[in-house]
Each structure stands twice: as structure tokens, then as C-alpha cells.
Scaffold this active site. Structure first.
Site, PDB file in Angstrom:
ATOM      1  N   MET A  75       0.636  -1.082  -0.092  1.00 53.08           N
ATOM      2  CA  MET A  75      -0.085  -0.241   0.090  1.00 53.08           C
ATOM      3  C   MET A  75       0.837   1.410   0.688  1.00 53.08           C
ATOM      4  O   MET A  75       0.036   2.512  -0.058  1.00 53.08           O
ATOM      5  CB  MET A  75      -0.656  -0.112   1.446  1.00 53.08           C
ATOM      6  CG  MET A  75      -1.705  -1.160   1.271  1.00 53.08           C
ATOM      7  SD  MET A  75      -2.242  -1.510  -0.480  1.00 53.08           S
ATOM      8  CE  MET A  75      -3.178  -3.484   0.176  1.00 53.08           C
ATOM      9  N   CYS A  76       2.178   1.188  -0.018  1.00 53.89           N
ATOM     10  CA  CYS A  76       3.177   2.389  -0.432  1.00 53.89           C
ATOM     11  C   CYS A  76       3.104   2.789  -1.839  1.00 53.89           C
ATOM     12  O   CYS A  76       3.158   2.151  -1.851  1.00 53.89           O
ATOM     13  CB  CYS A  76       4.550   2.207  -0.202  1.00 53.89           C
ATOM     14  SG  CYS A  76       5.775   2.798   0.995  1.00 53.89           S
ATOM     15  N   HIS A  77       2.871   4.439  -1.354  1.00 55.06           N
ATOM     16  CA  HIS A  77       2.817   5.387  -2.445  1.00 55.06           C
ATOM     17  C   HIS A  77       4.381   5.558  -3.067  1.00 55.06           C
ATOM     18  O   HIS A  77       5.325   5.833  -2.187  1.00 55.06           O
ATOM     19  CB  HIS A  77       2.337   6.541  -1.907  1.00 55.06           C
ATOM     20  CG  HIS A  77       0.719   6.352  -1.825  1.00 55.06           C
ATOM     21  ND1 HIS A  77       0.710   6.246  -0.419  1.00 55.06           N
ATOM     22  CD2 HIS A  77       0.446   7.013  -2.009  1.00 55.06           C
ATOM     23  CE1 HIS A  77      -0.584   6.176  -0.371  1.00 55.06           C
ATOM     24  NE2 HIS A  77      -0.929   6.812  -1.447  1.00 55.06           N
ATOM     25  N   MET A 116       8.659   4.266   5.520  1.00 53.98           N
ATOM     26  CA  MET A 116       8.514   2.551   5.048  1.00 53.98           C
ATOM     27  C   MET A 116       9.834   2.720   3.766  1.00 53.98           C
ATOM     28  O   MET A 116      11.116   1.813   4.981  1.00 53.98           O
ATOM     29  CB  MET A 116       7.508   2.287   4.156  1.00 53.98           C
ATOM     30  CG  MET A 116       6.193   2.576   4.810  1.00 53.98           C
ATOM     31  SD  MET A 116       6.471   1.280   7.309  1.00 53.98           S
ATOM     32  CE  MET A 116       6.990   0.118   6.688  1.00 53.98           C
ATOM     33  N   GLU A 117      10.390   3.660   3.641  1.00 55.80           N
ATOM     34  CA  GLU A 117      11.504   3.817   2.722  1.00 55.80           C
ATOM     35  C   GLU A 117      13.182   3.410   4.122  1.00 55.80           C
ATOM     36  O   GLU A 117      13.538   2.014   3.698  1.00 55.80           O
ATOM     37  CB  GLU A 117      11.806   4.987   1.926  1.00 55.80           C
ATOM     38  CG  GLU A 117      10.968   5.150   0.782  1.00 55.80           C
ATOM     39  CD  GLU A 117       9.519   5.292   0.820  1.00 55.80           C
ATOM     40  OE1 GLU A 117       9.040   5.699   2.249  1.00 55.80           O
ATOM     41  OE2 GLU A 117       8.495   5.380  -0.167  1.00 55.80           O
ATOM     42  N   ASP A 131      22.842 -12.415   4.900  1.00 58.51           N
ATOM     43  CA  ASP A 131      23.388 -13.775   3.829  1.00 58.51           C
ATOM     44  C   ASP A 131      25.205 -13.688   3.857  1.00 58.51           C
ATOM     45  O   ASP A 131      25.357 -14.822   3.730  1.00 58.51           O
ATOM     46  CB  ASP A 131      22.893 -13.135   2.746  1.00 58.51           C
ATOM     47  CG  ASP A 131      23.031 -13.910   1.747  1.00 58.51           C
ATOM     48  OD1 ASP A 131      22.676 -14.626   1.596  1.00 58.51           O
ATOM     49  OD2 ASP A 131      23.196 -13.285   0.177  1.00 58.51           O
TER      50      ASP A 131
END
Lengths: 163, 163, 163, 163, 163, 163
Positions: A75-77, A116-117, A131
Site C-alpha cells: 500500500m506504499c506510494h 517505510m523507505e 546472507d
């Protein structure tokens, strides 16, 4: 329920309408970390002196993830990020495991924030370190991931109280 | 330094050569979690009864991220995943914040393990919940993210000792 | 409810476990179409004689979409496609609008079928034609999109009865 | 025209059918290079001694591009790469510009070769170096990009004659 | 031929130059649908009451596809979407198959329209429903997909005449 | 070292902060080329007369790559491209190999230049031609790739001196 802005009239998810929001300067800072054993700690820090650099790879991964956030988080723009910077700090403990603190700062001039970024970049940076070191020890733990602060936007500034 | 298999002869990162490894069944289980306040806890759990479902969106995000792992984590090999399952369990505490435990199980038949796929899916699931609830509270914290167990492959099975 | 294989024990979506399925040759053929007005029909067909070619672009888009299916359709398994072919046939009518029939054939040797790859490629091919001609007429309609046939796999062959 | 295997019966592009080809070990080595001025040459080589490393970023970009080849090159088959390694060698000249030779080796066990993966990784490695140094000089030139050798597959081995 | 704005002087495809167009508010609404048999109809609608929700997954897929439109449709301009909303309505018929109508509304403030984003999201929503129900019946048909209306931009508003 | 703007205070890569730069019209033109033997030259040029068109596919690939530049080149800022045009010109020589010159023009209104978008599109166009003709001859060479000119932005215009 009105605060659950991601829900539409049918009670399902939507991408919130931000058309009316104005484009302003916005910044967000997020943290994550990874706990590694002594051997990995030594190899990462020694590699810095040499040529190989686990953190250089992790940093590239984090920056690329910041740009991919709107394709990873449903739902992120999409936002045209104007700057991403990732830094590392060792939190040394007496016990076996050392903690590498990851700090991500993201900036944009846009209609919505970049929390969010910053969070996504912090997570992916930590995952990449896992990793690259997992052949030595699979027991590494990615520490808490959280928003440290954000500025800009109508909802006002936010600063985490770390106490 | 020989264990740092991600480094080439020039001391820089490479994608490890797994050509000679045989394709076997492999499974990995990873955990992450997110701590949310009472209000968010109630809204997420009530929505389950209704139609809106934060966790349904987070789950889709996690599954799609598992499939994108090799494009997100630079040195990760592309693998044809044969199954991804994500489940949620609330760890209820007496204090203000409740913890939602995220469990991801990933399977494949391939030349290398799926630890990174499980860990990446767990992180993205948590990030998506943060995104969908952040209008209520930006203080949510994503908890520790770690490998719970893996089976298959030459390096043998791994099971985290949670004590 | 047992046939809803995409649901896990918590009633939410999962990527179905196909680890135990054997890798066999599989093929799927899907159709879509687009109805265009006379002017667009003439421009597309004339362009074929010249150099510009709307259908060439649409075909590339369809083939690339087939390869991206598992990143577009959430519960789709990633599959190493071994062949994709897209062909076009005009269904001429007396009335104003002409129909361009799109046929997509996809092949793989894998653990699960390629129905979604064929259907997704057919849809994207039609969408691309719409995009390239919409400056002339926004009233174009993408026709029915459906599976024509599939072969291979345990669930047996399927052939649509077009009558 | 029969050799133009990428064309279907309608004379348009298709993804060639490799269903019948057997999965064998395959390797490809490709080269590209970039010519940089003295100032950039000194900064890149000095950075190696310090912590900043233009080549580390370029290498990550090249490896990630190798994995993305089938989404970048339209008719390329998706392949599960089993190894990617990128190395750098300076070709020092007396004149102003120095040439950095890029060598990419890609391996897989698959139905078709990895020439495109090696070539794409080589190009993207060079492009990334350009990007990171273009603030100093926009006149850098990316040198010839070509396949050095390939082994495996029915069409036999290929080795470029460099004379 | 001047209306075929996607063609360059050499008669090949280009991404149309919209540099001179001004950024205005734009909206597009598109429809698609899917015809499902009685069994699938019952399972989808019953799941809404329970926890599993085919439509929740389809909706996430549609929203993510809207954001990916410019990477799926070759000549589409990248646009920072400011809102996407997808709703569902059952069109009940007396015969065997029921039709689920899909409505997608997309908004942006940008230099060009969002018709393709709305159409692509509608198609992908339908394709995802097909994917999640195909174990029950492969005979589902995706109905017509078309633009219902658009507003904003120099070419003026468009509203489909449904009669 | 101050000109190495891609390095942060810890000497590692960052995405440069362009928040303060103003959005202006920007254009970049880049070249690449590919040397092909007589047989391929004839097949490509003859196909233009017919329906199959290697260059049409390469052009679509180049345009799509321009839009993907910020996901391919790690430190590149995402930019909403407003136009991409790719043209081809044969440079005929008397000897065996003919050179196909590729010219890419990219435009945007944004905070930073589009040099990397033009260069990346040029490289991918050449790589795609290689891919589609490699069944005939693997000895093709991609020629020099460089920036021809750029306009717009604070750092001023650049025009390559081709002598």
C-alpha cells in the site's frame, strides 16, 4: 476505525488517496541492527582494512531497497527519493556477540512520508549482512527495527523516545 | 578467511558458485514479530471478524517478497520456490504492547538453501503491518528476526536453541 | 473447502506446496482479444506493411509479462519458461468494430502448469495495444480472456469447449 | 532466415522453444571496459586502499544485473544462475586516459547458455562506474563489450580470437 | 498517421514526449469482471464470512499492478500514483455462472493520464481471482475490460456510454 | 575527493542528496553501436521490408530499460521520464562488418539529469540486438557507449567533441 486509512468502504485494503496533500520536504531516520559472533565481527572489521567489504554490499542493497519500497510494501506510494544515506556503528559488548547498529536516513520532496523507505532499507541492509556471513554462523539475530524520527508532512514531526 | 565464500580472489563480492551442488529438498523456517499498542491490537483482531484484514495484506506481501529475494539480496541465488506459508500468533502481555509473532516456512528443491527467502519474507510481512497501522502509532517496533530451523543441503540441518 | 488449495490452516493465502510434484513438460494456450474501430484497424494493418508495428510492441510486452507472471500474480510459482509464442488473427465483422484475436502459447518443464503465464501474457498484449492506440479512440474494449487448453501435469489435460 | 530463431511464423518475435534442450553445465565469459581520465583513475585506485570503493558498488550492480537479464532482454530465457564472478584489471596507457577492463564469468546448469547474462553484467558494471564518477568527468567512454568464450550446450564451445 | 503518437520518425515505437504537458489532477475508472461457476461463487462469498478471502489477495495484486504499470506496458510513462481503490460487485444471474464486476479507480497529479494504470489493475485483479480458484474450475472466463471514465488532462474528459 | 559525491562520511556509497536541486527540463543523448557481419546485416535490413523486425524489439527493450535505470544502477535517482526516443543508423564500411549506430534521447523535468537513462537504454538496445542475432554469429561486438550531450541542470550543458 477511521484511523485505518488503508481500508476502503468495502473494508478491504486500498492505497490511500494523497492527491490533495502538498509536496513538502520530508525526512525519515530508521534503525535496525544485527548481532554477530566474535569470528564474524573480526572478519567484517578486518575486511574493511583489506579490500573485501561486507558492509559495502549491504549498503548498496539497502539503498536499492529504499528505491524499491513501493514495489515491496503493497500500500506504499511510489515516491521520487532525493537522498539515501546508510551508516554503521558497532555497539561493543563484553559477551560473545557484537551488535552492528544500522542507521538509514531517507529524504524526499513529496506528498507523503518516507518512513517505510527508511525502515525497508534498514531491514534489507541487515538481511544482506546475514546472507554474506551465514556460512560462518546461522545463529545471527537481526535486532529491533524501528523509526527513530521523521520530519515534514501534515501529521507533524515524530521523534522516538529511546528511554 | 576461506569461510567468507562471498569474496572472490580480488577480495570483492561474488555470487558463490553452486554449480556442483546437487538439487535436494530444502526447507527453512524464520521468525520476526511486531510490537503494537492496544489500539492497533484491537483493530487488527477485530478486523479479522469483519472483512478488512491487515494480516491478509501483510501475508501477500511476505509471499511476494519471498519470490523476490534474489532481486533484493545481492548475492542470493535465484531459486524456484515450491511453497511459502506464513502464520501469525499473538503473544499477549500484560503491559501496553502486544507482540504478533510471524512464522514463515519456505520450501524448494534446489541447489542451495532458502534461509534468506524465509528471513526476507518475515521482515517484509512485519514491515507491511507497520505500514498499514502507522497512521495510528509510529512507535511500533519490529522485533528480532532470525532463522528458526533449516533442513536439507550439505551443510546439514540447523535448529535454533531458543533457551 | 479442501479444493481451495491456496488457503493455509489459518484461512489465509499461501503459495501452494508443489515440492512433491514432478517436473514434466507442460503447455498452455490462452486467448484474449481487443475490439478496435475502423480507423485503428486500418492504421494497425497498414503499419504492418510499413515499418511501424503496434503488434510488434504488444508482442514483446506479452512475452516479457509471461516471464514476470510470478511477480504479478501473488500466489503463482516462479517457473523457468522454455518457450512463449504470441500470434494475432483479425476476426472481421461487418459492423464498425473489428476484433483482433490474441493467442498465446507457453511451454515449460516444471512442477506446475503455465496457465497463468499464458493468461497474463494475453492480457498484457491486449493492454499494450490499447495503450498504443488510445490517442485515436479510448472506447476500445478488451474482449474475453480465457484458457483454451493445457496439457501436462497430474490434474490432466484441459480443452475448452468453444461451442 | 531459418537461423533467425527468434521469429515466429508470423514473422514476429517469440521466445525460442528450448523445452527439448537438455540441462547441462554452461559457462560464459564476457568483457567490457571503461576509459577514465587521470583524476578518476587516481581516485578509484586510492579509494581501494581506503574504505570507499567505486568498484565494490559496480560489482554488486553487475551481479544483480546478471540475475535480472531475462527481465531486461526481451527474448532471454529465465535461468537459475549458479555463479557470477566479476574482476577488474587496469590497462595502463601513457596517454591521458586509463582503461579498466571488466571480466564477467557466469555459470549455470540449464537448458540454454548464459552469454547474455555475462554481457549484460559487463555492461551494467561499466555503466555503474560511469554513474559514480560522472561528477568528475562526463567524457568517460565505455569500451567494446563482447563475448570472450562460452562452453556447454549443443551449439558447441566458442572462444574469441583476440588477434 | 499523426495520431499514432507512439511512432517516431523512423516509424518505430517511442515513449511520447510529455515534457510540455502540465501536471494536473487526473482520475481514471476501469472495469473488468470474471465469470465463475456456482461452486466458486459460494466459496468466495462464504470465505468473506470466515477468514480466507480470495478478493483480499486479488485486491492487493491489483493495487501493486497499478504501481507497476509503466514496467509492464512498454510505452507507458512512469507516474507517481496518489490513490488506488478497487471494489467488487456481484452481478447475479439465474444461470450457472455468476459475474464478479471489478471496478478500479486510480488518481494522480501528473503530466499524463492514468487510464492504463486502471485497466492494468483491473486485468490483474481478475487474473489473480482466476489463479486462486483454478483448482476448482479452469473454465472461468475474464469478461470485457474497458475504460469507464477519465477526467483531467488536455484531451478532455471521457465517459463511456454503457447503452 | 570532494567531487566523489557518491561517498558518505564513512567513505561508503550513498545516493546523493538532491533535495535542494530544482526541477528543470533536462535532456541527454547517448550513443552505442553494434558491429555485425554481412549475413546479419542483410537479415536485419531485409526483415524491415518484411514483418519481422529485430530493431523493433531492441527499441522496446531500450525504452523499458530507460524506465528501469534507477533499479539497475545502484546510486541513480528515480526520475519520472517524460520522453524516450531511439533511432538507428547504419555506418557502412567496405570490410566484412557493418556498424549499426544507436542514438537514444531521453527527456525529463526533474531534479537531476538523465545521462544514465540514455546510456543504459543505449547499452540495452545493443545487448538485445546481440541476443536476437547470436544464433547466426557470436562474434558481434558492441561498440563504444558514451554521452553525446546533455542540457539542463546546474552543472551546465555538455557536448562531446567528436574529433
Amino acid at each position: 476505525m477511521s484511523e485505518f486509512t488503508h481500508m476502503n468502504e468495502q473494508g478491504r485494503a486500498k492505497m490511500v488517496d494523497i492527491t490533495e496533500k502538498s509536496a513538502t520536504f520530508r525526512k525519515a531516520i530508521a534503525h535496525s541492527s544485527i548481532f554477530v559472533n566474535k569470528k564474524i565481527y573480526q572478519q567484517i572489521t578486518n575486511h574493511k582494512v583489506g579490500k573485501g567489504d561486507v558492509l559495502a554490499v549491504a549498503q548498496v542493497a539497502g539503498i536499492m531497497a529504499a528505491k524499491q519500497t513501493s514495489t515491496i510494501i503493497p500500500m506504499c506510494h511510489p515516491l521520487p527519493l532525493s537522498g539515501v544515506d546508510i551508516t554503521f556503528d558497532w555497539q561493543l559488548h563484553e559477551h560473545e556477540n557484537q551488535e552492528l547498529l544500522i542507521t538509514v536516513e531517507v529524504k524526499t520532496k513529496g506528498n507523503t512520508g518516507v518512513e517505510m523507505e527508511a525502515l525497508t532499507a534498514a531491514s534489507v541492509t541487515a538481511l544482506t549482512i546475514y546472507d554474506m556471513c551465514k556460512a560462518v554462523d546461522k545463529g545471527m539475530v537481526i535486532g529491533q527495527t524501528y523509526l527513530q524520527e521523521k520530519t515534514g508532512g501534515k501529521s507533524g514531526d515524530y521523534k522516538r523516545d529511546n528511554n
